[in-house]
Design a protein around this motif. Structure first.
Motif, mmCIF file in Angstrom:
data_model
loop_
_atom_site.group_PDB
_atom_site.id
_atom_site.type_symbol
_atom_site.label_atom_id
_atom_site.label_comp_id
_atom_site.label_asym_id
_atom_site.label_seq_id
_atom_site.Cartn_x
_atom_site.Cartn_y
_atom_site.Cartn_z
ATOM 1 N N THR A 165 0.865 -1.174 0.000
ATOM 2 C CA THR A 165 0.000 0.000 0.000
ATOM 3 C C THR A 165 0.903 1.225 0.000
ATOM 4 N N ILE A 166 0.775 2.076 -0.984
ATOM 5 C CA ILE A 166 1.627 3.272 -1.034
ATOM 6 C C ILE A 166 0.752 4.504 -1.279
ATOM 7 N N ALA A 167 1.348 5.669 -1.092
ATOM 8 C CA ALA A 167 0.633 6.919 -1.368
ATOM 9 C C ALA A 167 0.230 6.934 -2.840
ATOM 10 N N HIS A 168 -0.892 7.591 -3.131
ATOM 11 C CA HIS A 168 -1.481 7.503 -4.463
ATOM 12 C C HIS A 168 -0.496 7.847 -5.576
ATOM 13 N N LYS A 169 -0.473 6.991 -6.609
ATOM 14 C CA LYS A 169 0.289 7.263 -7.837
ATOM 15 C C LYS A 169 -0.693 7.176 -8.984
ATOM 16 N N ASP A 170 -0.566 8.113 -9.885
ATOM 17 C CA ASP A 170 -1.522 8.159 -10.987
ATOM 18 C C ASP A 170 -1.124 7.140 -12.056
ATOM 19 N N LEU A 171 -1.448 5.876 -11.811
ATOM 20 C CA LEU A 171 -1.078 4.817 -12.744
ATOM 21 C C LEU A 171 -2.306 3.957 -13.026
ATOM 22 N N ARG A 192 11.559 -0.460 -5.273
ATOM 23 C CA ARG A 192 12.857 -0.626 -4.650
ATOM 24 C C ARG A 192 12.655 -0.533 -3.148
ATOM 25 N N VAL A 193 13.044 -1.589 -2.451
ATOM 26 C CA VAL A 193 12.895 -1.590 -1.000
ATOM 27 C C VAL A 193 14.288 -1.594 -0.396
ATOM 28 N N ILE A 194 14.637 -0.483 0.228
ATOM 29 C CA ILE A 194 15.990 -0.330 0.772
ATOM 30 C C ILE A 194 16.104 -1.126 2.072
ATOM 31 N N ALA A 195 17.238 -1.809 2.239
ATOM 32 C CA ALA A 195 17.409 -2.735 3.365
ATOM 33 C C ALA A 195 17.244 -2.050 4.709
ATOM 34 N N ARG A 196 17.695 -0.803 4.820
ATOM 35 C CA ARG A 196 17.589 -0.149 6.131
ATOM 36 C C ARG A 196 16.171 0.316 6.439
ATOM 37 N N ASP A 197 15.264 0.254 5.471
ATOM 38 C CA ASP A 197 13.865 0.609 5.715
ATOM 39 C C ASP A 197 13.027 -0.610 6.090
ATOM 40 N N VAL A 198 13.667 -1.758 6.244
ATOM 41 C CA VAL A 198 12.917 -2.967 6.586
ATOM 42 C C VAL A 198 13.288 -3.375 8.011
ATOM 43 N N SER A 199 12.287 -3.522 8.860
ATOM 44 C CA SER A 199 12.548 -4.027 10.205
ATOM 45 C C SER A 199 11.837 -5.362 10.378
ATOM 46 N N LEU A 200 12.267 -6.126 11.388
ATOM 47 C CA LEU A 200 11.728 -7.474 11.566
ATOM 48 C C LEU A 200 11.070 -7.602 12.934
ATOM 49 N N THR A 201 9.964 -8.345 12.990
ATOM 50 C CA THR A 201 9.325 -8.659 14.265
ATOM 51 C C THR A 201 9.017 -10.141 14.275
ATOM 52 N N SER A 202 8.984 -10.711 15.472
ATOM 53 C CA SER A 202 8.690 -12.144 15.499
ATOM 54 C C SER A 202 7.188 -12.381 15.498
ATOM 55 N N GLU A 203 6.400 -11.335 15.900
ATOM 56 C CA GLU A 203 4.954 -11.479 15.828
ATOM 57 C C GLU A 203 4.361 -10.363 14.982
ATOM 58 N N THR A 213 0.455 -0.465 14.803
ATOM 59 C CA THR A 213 1.630 0.172 14.200
ATOM 60 C C THR A 213 1.197 1.045 13.039
ATOM 61 N N SER A 214 2.004 2.049 12.750
ATOM 62 C CA SER A 214 1.676 2.925 11.613
ATOM 63 C C SER A 214 2.128 2.316 10.288
ATOM 64 N N ILE A 215 2.896 1.252 10.378
ATOM 65 C CA ILE A 215 3.412 0.670 9.138
ATOM 66 C C ILE A 215 2.339 -0.188 8.471
ATOM 67 N N LEU A 216 2.071 0.104 7.211
ATOM 68 C CA LEU A 216 1.010 -0.607 6.492
ATOM 69 C C LEU A 216 1.507 -1.881 5.831
ATOM 70 N N ALA A 265 8.191 -9.056 8.192
ATOM 71 C CA ALA A 265 9.002 -7.945 7.685
ATOM 72 C C ALA A 265 8.126 -6.715 7.598
ATOM 73 N N GLN A 266 8.557 -5.637 8.288
ATOM 74 C CA GLN A 266 7.823 -4.374 8.226
ATOM 75 C C GLN A 266 8.567 -3.435 7.288
ATOM 76 N N VAL A 267 7.892 -3.018 6.246
ATOM 77 C CA VAL A 267 8.550 -2.165 5.244
ATOM 78 C C VAL A 267 8.099 -0.729 5.459
ATOM 79 N N LYS A 268 9.047 0.115 5.886
ATOM 80 C CA LYS A 268 8.714 1.484 6.246
ATOM 81 C C LYS A 268 8.413 2.333 5.005
ATOM 82 N N SER A 269 9.196 2.118 3.958
ATOM 83 C CA SER A 269 8.921 2.899 2.744
ATOM 84 C C SER A 269 9.400 2.134 1.512
ATOM 85 N N VAL A 270 8.754 2.395 0.411
ATOM 86 C CA VAL A 270 9.164 1.793 -0.854
ATOM 87 C C VAL A 270 9.289 2.918 -1.882
ATOM 88 N N ALA A 271 10.187 2.720 -2.840
ATOM 89 C CA ALA A 271 10.334 3.704 -3.919
ATOM 90 C C ALA A 271 9.839 3.080 -5.211
#
Lengths: 355, 230
Positions: A261-267, A276-287, A292-295, A346-352
């Motif tokens: 789910t990302i902010a609207h793109k006119d596509l 592109r998912v940058i490694a430092r924008d990915v965090s891990l949880t066991s449950e 959380t604000s992460i979608l 895997a929680q993905v904080k942002s994607v490009a």
């Protein structure tokens, strides 16, 4: 169809020694630091670098086998040089026709109009090449190469001599080449951003040797390669637009491992995109976190963990077989008891969005 | 004004200069191309030989050519034994002398024009399916146009102005080998200053107009990128 290339080229204090098979479709990026032999390899494939010892077969065409050597003008290839390469004594139209009129009629599959349309240069045809901007010149050079109906297109860092604005002007055309061309493209680059946007395959060179080669998404996340380390390490995900949410102004992108789910793109719906998912924008949880604000949260399996400096580790995860990288602290890895095979979220904080 | 022998000297001079320039363009172009492209270690020897007429007194060149072309020389003697005529004191001999004498003025501008073009435009043309000869005529020749213009005019003008070589191997035979520069000398010797003025003034004007044209045209060309690609 495949391209089989084997070269051993010795120049002053440099040796290129490679043996590789390149897929016969899509864009294959030849990637590596400057001086690693990327351009030399491309020139050898074009026949511009004559070597006594080499082998090159493109599909059913044998271009070199030891002393058997087809000169560049007899190879049906298109070559786009790094620096501008338009003839100053010819205007744009005659530059385009230069190659076209030397191709036998029976081999002509691309018309001048098609090449001109694909690169949107019809308004430049009667101009002098010296009047064009750098970006326009490269577009004309690409069209000129395409107008020879090549069986393979070779591009040597076609964007590197351009500033950022010009790069962005040309990028869409290169992407449309990717979608429209049925021929393989070899694209030399040392810019990770260009490679991530354009390439399907990656050929990684180091000090004149082949380090690794394979599908781009796989190569970017292989922890044994330098690409999957450092601040810019990122995974590439192919997705399609699934729909839009008008209430919250969001866009849904589906990939085999789930939905982003990302902010609207006119596509348009079903449009293919690269994420592109940058490694430092990915965090891990066991449950699975619900508060959380992460979608974008996906169940994943840990495949491999390697140290990243003293304090951090790089984790390669699989989301239904799709690789993803996460860079976390060594302490977190220890607290979560991360080991290969363990199931995590895997929680993905942002994607490009790349395209 | 000009008498008959002056007019025939003018005609011989122009004929000599035209033929010499054409011959020099024909042999000078491949020679200059080779010099511009070759990485051979002994290239400098050939460059030095071609440049010799720039520094050598023309009489020295003329003297050696006279010996070579005369009935006892290697070339003249060979021709004679084949039933031909020795070349000394003939128009053909003049042409041979002029070709050597004006060679650097044609080869050097061509060589520097070819060097300025560099490798890249040729590689571009090769990837666009042009064969080596095709590349030469459709890329090198048009891009080296200022070089060809300079070479032709300098070769032509320099041949018109030669004196020492012509005197040595051509002699001074009116109607056959007497050229303008020698006719002027004869007039001055005979104190015919008004005729010497006519010929000298005419030559001065002609040379000036030719050089002016070259520099004006080359100025226009040089506004273009010398490397030939953009």
């Amino acid at each position: 169809m495949t391209i089989d290339a084997r070269f051993k080229i010795t120049r002053q204090n440099f040796t290129l020694d490679v043996n590789l098979t390149i897929p016969g479709k899509g864009i294959s990026a030849i990637y590596g630091d400057s001086g690693c032999g990327k351009t030399t390899l491309l020139r050898a494939i074009a026949g511009l670098e004559k070597t006594p010892d080499g082998y090159l077969q493109v599909g059913d065409m044998l271009w070199q086998d030891g002393s058997f050597f087809v000169p560049p003008e007899k190879r049906s290839l298109g070559y786009v040089f790094q620096e501008p390469s338009l003839f100053t004594h010819l205007n744009v139209r005659r530059n385009l026709e230069y190659g076209l009129k030397r191709v036998p009629k029976t081999d002509c599959k691309v018309s001048l109009e098609q090449a001109v349309d694909l690169l949107s240069i019809s308004h430049l045809l009667d101009r002098n090449s010296s009047e064009l901007s750098g970006g326009e010149r490269q577009r004309v050079a690409i069209a000129r190469a395409l107008a020879t109906s090549p069986k393979i297109l070779l591009m040597d860092e076609p964007l590197s001599a351009l500033d950022l604005k010009r790069k962005q002007e040309i990028m869409p055309y290169l992407e449309s080449l990717h979608d429209e061309l049925k021929i393989p493209v070899l694209y030399v680059s040392h810019a990770p951003g260009e490679v991530a946007r354009l390439a399907d395959h990656l050929i990684l060179l180091k000090d004149g040797k082949l380090k690794a080669a394979g599908k781009l998404d796989d190569m970017l996340t292989r922890l044994d390669l330098p690409l999957a380390h450092g601040d810019r390490a990122a995974a590439l995900i192919h997705a399609t637009v699934a729909g839009h949410d008008t209430e919250f102004n969001l866009t849904y992108l589906d990939f085999p491992g789930g939905r982003f789910t990302i902010a609207h793109k006119d596509l348009p719906v079903n449009h293919a995109v690269r994420l592109r998912v940058i490694a430092r924008d990915v965090s891990l949880t066991s449950e699975h976190q619900s508060q959380t604000s992460i979608l974008n949260i996906f169940p994943a399996v840990i495949e491999e963990i390697t140290p990243e400096g003293n304090a951090q580790v790089m984790v390669r995860l699989l989301i239904q077989g799709i690789p993803l990288l996460a860079r976390i602290t060594r302490k977190s890895a220890s607290l979560l008891k991360l080991t290969p095979g363990k199931k995590v979220f895997a929680q993905v904080k942002s994607v490009a969005l790349l395209s | 004004m000009l008498n008959d022998s002056d007019l025939s000297a003018l005609f011989i001079t122009l004929k000599l200069a035209v033929i010499t320039t054409i011959i020099l363009l024909i042999i000078g172009t491949p020679l200059a191309w080779w010099l511009a492209r070759s990485r051979l270690r002994f290239k400098f020897l050939i460059e030095a030989v071609i440049a010799l007429p720039l520094v050598l007194p023309p009489t020295v060149l003329g003297f050696y050519l006279l010996i070579a072309l005369g009935p006892n020389g290697p070339i003249g003697g060979a021709l004679q034994s084949l039933g031909g005529q020795p070349l000394a004191f003939t128009f053909t001999g003049l042409i041979i002398g002029s070709v050597f004498y004006s060679m650097p003025f044609v080869v050097q501008p061509l060589q520097s024009a070819f060097s300025a073009i560099g490798e890249r435009p040729l590689e571009v043309a090769a990837t666009l399916r042009a064969s080596p000869l095709d590349r030469f005529f459709t890329v090198v020749v048009p891009l080296a146009r200022p070089g060809f213009l300079t070479a032709s005019v300098l070769g032509f003008a320099h041949t018109i102005g030669e004196f020492g070589v012509v005197l040595m191997i051509g002699g001074n035979i009116p109607g056959q080998t007497q050229v303008l520069s020698i006719a002027i000398y004869d007039h001055v010797e005979a104190l015919e200053y008004s005729q010497a003025h006519w010929l000298s003034g005419g030559l001065l004007l002609l040379s000036f107009i030719m050089l002016m044209t070259v520099y004006a045209l080359n100025r226009r060309f040089s506004l273009r990128n010398v490397s030939g690609i953009s």
